[in-house]
Structure formats: structure tokens, C-alpha cells
Design an enzyme around this catalytic site. Structure first.
Site, PDB file in Angstrom:
ATOM      1  N   GLY A   1       0.819  -1.208   0.000  1.00 44.37           N
ATOM      2  CA  GLY A   1       0.000   0.000   0.000  1.00 44.37           C
ATOM      3  C   GLY A   1       0.850   1.253   0.000  1.00 44.37           C
ATOM      4  O   GLY A   1       0.331   2.342   0.188  1.00 44.37           O
ATOM      5  N   ASP A   2       2.149   1.092  -0.152  1.00 42.44           N
ATOM      6  CA  ASP A   2       3.036   2.261  -0.127  1.00 42.44           C
ATOM      7  C   ASP A   2       3.907   2.242  -1.381  1.00 42.44           C
ATOM      8  O   ASP A   2       3.517   1.640  -2.375  1.00 42.44           O
ATOM      9  CB  ASP A   2       3.848   2.232   1.175  1.00 42.44           C
ATOM     10  N   ASP A   3       5.078   2.892  -1.344  1.00 45.35           N
ATOM     11  CA  ASP A   3       5.911   2.918  -2.546  1.00 45.35           C
ATOM     12  C   ASP A   3       6.210   1.490  -3.020  1.00 45.35           C
ATOM     13  O   ASP A   3       6.706   0.669  -2.245  1.00 45.35           O
ATOM     14  CB  ASP A   3       7.248   3.622  -2.262  1.00 45.35           C
ATOM     15  N   SER A   4       5.921   1.230  -4.299  1.00 41.18           N
ATOM     16  CA  SER A   4       6.231  -0.095  -4.822  1.00 41.18           C
ATOM     17  C   SER A   4       7.740  -0.269  -4.798  1.00 41.18           C
ATOM     18  O   SER A   4       8.267  -1.309  -4.403  1.00 41.18           O
ATOM     19  CB  SER A   4       5.710  -0.222  -6.255  1.00 41.18           C
TER      20      SER A   4
ATOM     21  N   LEU B   1       1.875   2.708  -4.531  1.00 43.27           N
ATOM     22  CA  LEU B   1       1.928   4.073  -5.049  1.00 43.27           C
ATOM     23  C   LEU B   1       2.722   4.183  -6.344  1.00 43.27           C
ATOM     24  O   LEU B   1       2.814   5.260  -6.920  1.00 43.27           O
ATOM     25  CB  LEU B   1       2.530   5.003  -3.982  1.00 43.27           C
TER      26      LEU B   1
END
Ligand SMILES: *[C@@H]1O[C@H](CO)[C@@H](O)[C@H](O)[C@H]1NC(C)=O
Ligand SMILES: *[C@@H]1O[C@H](CO)[C@@H](O)[C@H](O)[C@H]1NC(C)=O
Ligand SMILES: *[C@@H]1O[C@H](CO)[C@@H](O)[C@H](O)[C@H]1NC(C)=O
Ligand SMILES: *[C@@H]1O[C@H](CO)[C@@H](O)[C@H](O)[C@H]1NC(C)=O
Ligand SMILES: *[C@@H]1O[C@H](CO)[C@@H](O)[C@H](O)[C@H]1NC(C)=O
Ligand SMILES: *[C@@H]1O[C@H](CO)[C@@H](O)[C@H](O)[C@H]1NC(C)=O
Ligand SMILES: *[C@@H]1O[C@H](CO)[C@@H](O)[C@H](O)[C@H]1NC(C)=O
Ligand SMILES: *[C@@H]1O[C@H](CO)[C@@H](O)[C@H](O)[C@H]1NC(C)=O
Ligand SMILES: *[C@@H]1O[C@H](CO)[C@@H](O)[C@H](O)[C@H]1NC(C)=O
Ligand SMILES: *[C@@H]1O[C@H](CO)[C@@H](O)[C@H](O)[C@H]1NC(C)=O
Length: 424
Positions: A224-227, A248
Site C-alpha cells: 500500500g506504499d511505494d512499490s 503508489l
């Protein structure tokens, strides 16, 4: 004299041939119970076989209840067929996780050295037991950068090495921090940080810091955050043939967090990436020029630039936000006023995005909220075809302080008070 010379020659021969035929191998014993910490046995195996040998994790579960700092490897094969499961004694980890040397972050495991070959054969797994952390962090008012919350694995000072075929499951926080590392190849890594009980937070797929000549191929990330995120002083990085879900997208930054420090991100090539339900394809985030507090959650006032990047052959399904975004407005949550989103001295320039197509849920192809002090220059967008489910094309290119756009025209101005994700 005669005899001792023969003995010396004989000894040299046996040592050499032993080294050639079968490098010293250490198979790590597993206790089989989470009441017994397997970390000491793991460290001991690396001490015995971590220089010119082979270290084998058997296809079983290893319980890791304490920190490991294994930073002195040299010419070693690491054969990882097992499952490493980290303990959930949150108080232990908050008190004991190891300093990373960046943003006041800490980690559960440090690995480093020269000529290290890690192969998980597609089955070896690092399981951070993150469901406990994701629930716990929600109770701490969602302070996702909670001091002492550990990054699953930090590769520190890793050079001329290969990491492949490993799975990461529910990392405690970020998955892999790659720092002070050079000439490292990552191949066929799967990261699944999808929480079973609550959504995960701050569980980046991979982060590079002060590293160069790093390649990622066939990286898959569910989070759910920076890939993946290329941070301060990441140079000569390639990312190819990869799949990102729900996160993201590819992040550059955040950067410019350290007051008066000069940092760059340069020579990045991203090719053939597939995105499903991510917020962006690519986004840049820099801190404002006002310093408020200290890392991990505060900072600002950094100098430098992000430049010379090519992102090509990108395919999206259900992109959730502007496909390509720039926000120079990262700031301490709770900073006085709203902060100034156009005063950053950090510049973004010479960026090309080519052949980006697929489906989106946002009107915005771009949201470029650049600094007035150091405007974005030479941004290019070519062969862009993003459509809504009904076939209508997304056609908004929002800009602020963009000079000399190539291949596109700005259709409107971006709103300034953007969050770190560039959306208002
Ligand atoms: C071992 O696992 C059990 C069941 O998951 C758990 O309740 C317990 O806290 C764990 N013990 C340690 C030392 O991690
Ligand atoms: C750290 O350890 C000390 C001493 O064992 C303990 O009093 C303290 O509560 C621990 N801190 C955390 C955050 O768990
Ligand atoms: C890890 O070990 C290396 C080598 O012994 C040492 O230099 C470094 O300070 C250690 N890192 C931490 C965070 O303890
Ligand atoms: C943390 O965030 C979750 C999900 O957004 C929310 O349900 C929860 O109330 C928040 N916790 C606190 C203490 O604010
Ligand atoms: C890519 O990585 C996945 C694991 O995430 C693996 O199953 C697959 O075989 C790899 N593909 C190639 C072409 O190596
Ligand atoms: C990732 O984990 C979630 C939650 O356990 C699971 O539902 C999903 O199937 C996993 N995805 C992959 C590709 O393994
Ligand atoms: C980043 O690299 C530059 C050289 O390009 C160096 O001057 C600077 O100190 C580095 N910054 C950090 C924070 O390591
Ligand atoms: C870490 O945090 C402390 C206190 O918040 C701050 O004084 C220090 O400068 C920070 N260190 C780094 C490297 O950011
Ligand atoms: C923000 O900073 C820019 C550049 O220094 C300046 O021109 C502008 O007036 C500032 N905006 C506000 C609201 O202070
Ligand atoms: C297609 O969907 C978009 C976004 O929901 C909407 O703005 C647009 O009006 C729709 N176009 C048609 C022809 O229905």
C-alpha cells in the site's frame, strides 16, 4: 629440509583442491520451535562459512527472535529454501533493532559484503509477521515511521552481488533497504505486504539510498506504499519487467529532507512495468525548503536535483491518481501553517516518459507541482494513451512552474497545497 618442503607442497595442494572442489558448506540447524531463537545458529553458520563458503537454509521454518548484523561476507553462496519467521515481541524490536544510518530508521537484519550470491529458488521466504505490526501501528495513532519499527532486511555495503528468487511476506515496515551498495543485481523477487487483518502501512517494496549500479528485474510488489523508491544519492539504477499492485508506483524520493545537504537521484531507467490499481506510475516527492523537526517524520531544506531519467513501456490498469506526479511539498505533519510548496531548492529536470498506456480512474495524466525557486525543466511525455473504462481519454496535464515541456502542453494549473502524493 627436504621433508618439510614436500610437506609444504602437499599441504598447499590439499587446501587448494579442497577449496576448488567443495567450498566449505554450513547447513543451518533449525530449532523447530519459536521458543528457541534460531538467530544465533544462523550467525554462527555465517561466521564459519561466510567467507569463501556456502551457507544453506534447509526447507523448514527458522524462528528469528533477535537482531542479526552480518555485514562482513566475502565470496559466499547463500542457499535459501526455508522460511524465516520473525518474532512479534514488539517491545524487543523497538528497543533492539539496528540503526540503518538513514532517516533514523532501524532494521531487523543487516547483510553486507562482497561477491555475495543469495538464491531463494522462488521458495525461500522472509516472513516479517507484519500483521502484528500493522495492527499495533494503528493503535499508535498511525505513526507509521515509529522509532525502532524495523525494516525487514537492510543490505548495507553489499557489492558485486546477486539476490534472486526470494519472497518477502508481510514485512514489519519497509521490505529491503539497499544502502551503500554498488553493482548489485536483484532478480525475480516477490514482495507481498498485503495485511490479513488490517491494511499495511509504510511497507515499501524496496528502497535504494546512497547506492549505484543496482538493477531490478522481474520484481513483483503487492503493498500500500511505494512499490519501489529511489532515494538520496541513488544513481545508475535500472528497473525492468516488473509488476506493481495496489501501491503508489515508482517513487523518486522523498528527498531534500536533510537541511543544506546536497543529494541527487540520477541516471534511472525504468522499462516494461505493469501497474494494477496503483496511485501513480511514477512520482517525485521533495521536502519544502523549510526545516521542521528531524527524520524520520520531520526535516526539509535539502539541496540537489533529480535528473536524467527514462520511463518507457508502462502499462496501467485502473490507475487511481495522476499517472505521473511531482510534489515538492513534503513536510512535517503538524508543521506550522501549511508550509510553502514552491520554495524547495531541489530541482527536477531531464525526465522522459514514453509509451504509457492503459486504463485510469483519474482525469489527470500529470500533476506537476514544481518549485518556483528551481522550476522543473525539460520534462517530456510521449505516446501517452490512458483511458477511462468507457473509452474516454484522460487529457489533463496540470502544471505549476514547469519550463520547456516536451511532447505535451499544460492544460491547467496544479493546486499547490498538495500532499506528498501530489493530489489535492
Ligand atoms: C510462538 O507462537 C505462538 C503462537 O503463534 C505465540 O503465541 C507466541 O507468542 C510465540 N512465542 C514467541 C517467543 O515468539
Ligand atoms: C526497552 O527496555 C527497557 C528495559 O528493559 C524497558 O523498560 C522499556 O519499556 C523498553 N522500551 C520499549 C519501547 O519497549
Ligand atoms: C554491524 O556490524 C558492523 C561490523 O561489525 C559494525 O561496523 C556496525 O556498526 C554494526 N551495525 C550496527 C547497527 O550495529
Ligand atoms: C489509524 O488508521 C485506521 C485506518 O485508517 C483508523 O481506523 C484508526 O482509527 C486510526 N487510529 C488512530 C489511533 O487514529
Ligand atoms: C519472475 O518472478 C516470479 C516470482 O515472483 C517467478 O515465478 C517467475 O518465474 C519469474 N519469471 C521469470 C521470467 O524469471
Ligand atoms: C498476498 O497476501 C494476501 C493476504 O494473505 C493473499 O490473499 C494473496 O493471495 C497474496 N498474493 C500473492 C500473489 O501471493
Ligand atoms: C550525496 O552525494 C554527493 C556527491 O554527489 C555528496 O557530496 C553528498 O555528501 C552525498 N549526500 C549524502 C547525504 O550522502
Ligand atoms: C534523529 O532524531 C534525533 C531526535 O529527533 C535528531 O536529533 C537527529 O538529528 C536525527 N538523526 C538523523 C540522522 O536524522
Ligand atoms: C513561497 O516561496 C516562494 C519562493 O520563495 C515565494 O515566492 C512565495 O511568496 C512563498 N509563498 C508564500 C505563501 O509564502
Ligand atoms: C467517461 O467516464 C468519465 C469518467 O467517469 C466521464 O467524465 C466521461 O464523461 C465519460 N464519457 C462518456 C462519453 O460517457
Amino acid at each position: 629440509m627436504h621433508f618439510s618442503r614436500i610437506l609444504a607442497v602437499f599441504t598447499a595442494l590439499t587446501c587448494a583442491s579442497a577449496g576448488r572442489l567443495s567450498p566449505k558448506t554450513c547447513v543451518i540447524p533449525a530449532s523447530g520451535t519459536n521458543e528457541t531463537d534460531d538467530a544465533p545458529a544462523i550467525i554462527s553458520a555465517f561466521k564459519r562459512c561466510g567467507r569463501g563458503g556456502k551457507v544453506v537454509f534447509k526447507p523448514t521454518t527458522y524462528y528469528v527472535n533477535s537482531v542479526m548484523n552480518i555485514s562482513w561476507l566475502q565470496d559466499v553462496d547463500i542457499d535459501l529454501r526455508g522460511n524465516l519467521l520473525w518474532s512479534t515481541d514488539i517491545h524487543y524490536w523497538l528497543n533492539n533493532s539496528l540503526e540503518v544510518g538513514y532517516q533514523n530508521q532501524s532494521t531487523a537484519w543487516i547483510l553486507g559484503g562482497d561477491n555475495v550470491r543469495i538464491n531463494g529458488h522462488g521458495v525461500g521466504t522472509l516472513d516479517g509477521n507484519g500483521d502484528y505490526w500493522y495492527e499495533w501501528i494503528q493503535e499508535q495513532e498511525n505513526t507509521s515511521n515509529y522509532p525502532g519499527r524495523p525494516i525487514a532486511l537492510t543490505l548495507n555495503g553489499l557489492t558485486n552481488s546477486v539476490v534472486k528468487g526470494i519472497n518477502f511476506l508481510r514485512s514489519q515496515m519497509w521490505t529491503m533497504a539497499i544502502i551503500y551498495s554498488h553493482h548489485v543485481e536483484f532478480d525475480s523477487i516477490l514482495v507481498n505486504n498485503t495485511g490479513n487483518r488490517v491494511d499495511s502501512s509504510n511497507t515499501d517494496g524496496a528502497d535504494t539510498i546512497r547506492s549505484s549500479h543496482i538493477s531490478f528485474n522481474n520484481l513483483t510488489v503487492y503493498n500500500g506504499d511505494d512499490s519501489i523508491s529511489f532515494k538520496a544519492n541513488s544513481t545508475d539504477i535500472t528497473l525492468t519487467n516488473s509488476h506493481f499492485y495496489n501501491g503508489l508506483g515508482v517513487a523518486i524520493g522523498s528527498i531534500g529532507q536533510l537541511n543544506d545537504q546536497f543529494e541527487t537521484v540520477e541516471r534511472i531507467r525504468v522499462e516494461n512495468v505493469f501497474y494494477d490499481n496503483t496511485l501513480h506510475a511514477v512520482y517525485f516527492k521533495t521536502w519544502t525548503d523549510d526545516q521542521n523537526g528531524y527524520p524520520p517524520n520531520g526535516g526539509g531544506g535539502g539541496l540537489g536535483y533529480a535528473s536524467n531519467m527514462l520511463f518507457k513501456d508502462l502499462t496501467a490498469t485502473s490507475m487511481r491518481g495522476s499517472a505521473v506526479a511531482i510534489s515538492q511539498c513534503t513536510r512535517f505533519i503538524g508543521a506550522p501553517g501549511d508550509g510553502n510548496c514552491t520554495n524547495s531548492q531541489f530541482q527536477i529536470k531531464d525526465i522522459t516518459v514514453a509509451n504509457l498506456h492503459g486504463t485510469t480512474e483519474s482525469e489527470r495524466v500529470t500533476s506537476f507541482q514544481c518549485s518556483a525557486v528551481a522550476p522543473c525543466t525539460n520534462l517530456g511525455m510521449f505516446d501517452i494513451d490512458l483511458e477511462f473504462g468507457n473509452g474516454t481519454k484522460a487529457e489533463e496535464y496540470l502544471c505549476g512552474n514547469v519550463e520547456r515541456p516536451r511532447g505535451f502542453e499544460c492544460t491547467g494549473s496544479v493546486c499547490e497545497g498538495g500532499s506528498s502524493t501530489g493530489e489535492c
